[in-house]
Design an enzyme around this catalytic site. Structure first.
Site, PDB file in Angstrom:
ATOM      1  N   ARG A   1      15.576  80.461 -36.858  1.00  0.00           N
ATOM      2  CA  ARG A   1      14.616  79.345 -36.853  1.00  0.00           C
ATOM      3  C   ARG A   1      13.242  79.799 -36.402  1.00  0.00           C
ATOM      4  NH1 ARG A   1      16.966  74.971 -33.250  1.00  0.00           N
ATOM      5  NH2 ARG A   1      17.704  76.832 -32.222  1.00  0.00           N
TER       6      ARG A   1
ATOM      7  N   ASN B   1      19.300  73.859 -37.178  1.00  0.00           N
ATOM      8  CA  ASN B   1      20.678  74.345 -37.211  1.00  0.00           C
ATOM      9  C   ASN B   1      21.610  73.181 -37.518  1.00  0.00           C
ATOM     10  OD1 ASN B   1      20.043  76.980 -36.534  1.00  0.00           O
ATOM     11  ND2 ASN B   1      20.616  76.781 -34.398  1.00  0.00           N
TER      12      ASN B   1
END
Length: 92
Positions: A18, A36
């Site tokens: 990320r 996520n």
């Protein structure tokens, strides 16, 4: 402005994915989010024109840009009627 949902599967959690996605999107001046998912995948919502999106995906799949991740599968779907986003950030 095209809004795309990218579903990424592989080794994409617990490896800074990320962070690197956010850094790449900001470098390319794109807007959206990265998150996520409970199944181990990562969802990216990206607002960009088609050429920008394709460039982002090419850079995303380059191992030197996200060295510890491994993308096994990436699927793209379009999304409609989403408000315009003004930055790119992770969702926790």
């Amino acid at each position: 402005m095209l809004t795309s949902k990218l579903q990424v599967q592989g080794r994409v959690q617990g490896v800074g994915f990320r962070f690197h996605v956010t850094r790449l999107a900001n470098k390319l001046q794109l807007t959206g989010t990265v998150k996520n998912e409970s199944d181990g995948s990562v969802t990216i919502q990206l607002q960009a024109d088609e050429a920008q999106r394709d460039h982002f995906i090419t850079e995303l799949q380059d191992p030197k840009n996200i060295p510890y991740a491994r993308i096994d599968q990436l699927s793209i779907t379009g999304e409609k009627d989403l408000p315009v986003m003004h930055d790119f950030h992770p969702i926790y």
